[in-house]
Design a protein around this motif. Sequence first.
Motif: not given
Length: 136
Positions: A54-59, A71-72, A86-93, A95-104
Motif C-alpha cells: 500500500q502506498q499513498s501521498q498527498g498534499g 488531494v490524496i 487485486i490492484a486498486l488505485k484511488w485519487i481523492a480531491g 470533486n470526491g474520490v475515484e477508485f480504479q481496479g479490474e475487480h470493481l
Amino acid sequence: MNTFIIALFALIAGASAAAVREQEKFIPIVSQVQEVNPDGSFKSAYESADGTIQQSQGGLINAGQKDEAQVIEGSATWTSPEGIPIALKWIAGPNGVEFQGEHLPVAPPAPEIPLAIQRSLEWNAAHPEEDPKPKP
C-alpha cells in the motif's frame, strides 16, 4: 481407554488448528515509510510479508485560496482469499474520490436518448433565442 485417546487426539488437533489460525492472523510488516511535512504533504507506504503493498501521498492544492483542497493519491495490491491478485488505485480531491481496479463493478452504459428528445435538442441548438429579460 480408546475414548480417552480419541478425545486427546481431538484436543491436540483443535489446539494445533487454533495455533495455525493464530499464526495466519499475524502478518509482519517488512517495510514501512511514513513522511509528514510541515506544509501538510505526506507520503506513506508499507509492504507486508504476504505481499500486500500500500502506498499513498498527498498534499494541499491552491493553498490560501477559496478553492484550497487536500488531494490524496494511492494504490494497493494484495491477493484475495481465492488467490486472485487485486490492484486498486484511488485519487481523492475536491470533486470526491475515484477508485480504479479490474475487480470493481462497472455501471451499465447509459440508455440512448429517445429520438423525440434528440430532435428537440437539435432544434433548440439550431434556433438559439436570447433569454427574456427578467421583469422587475
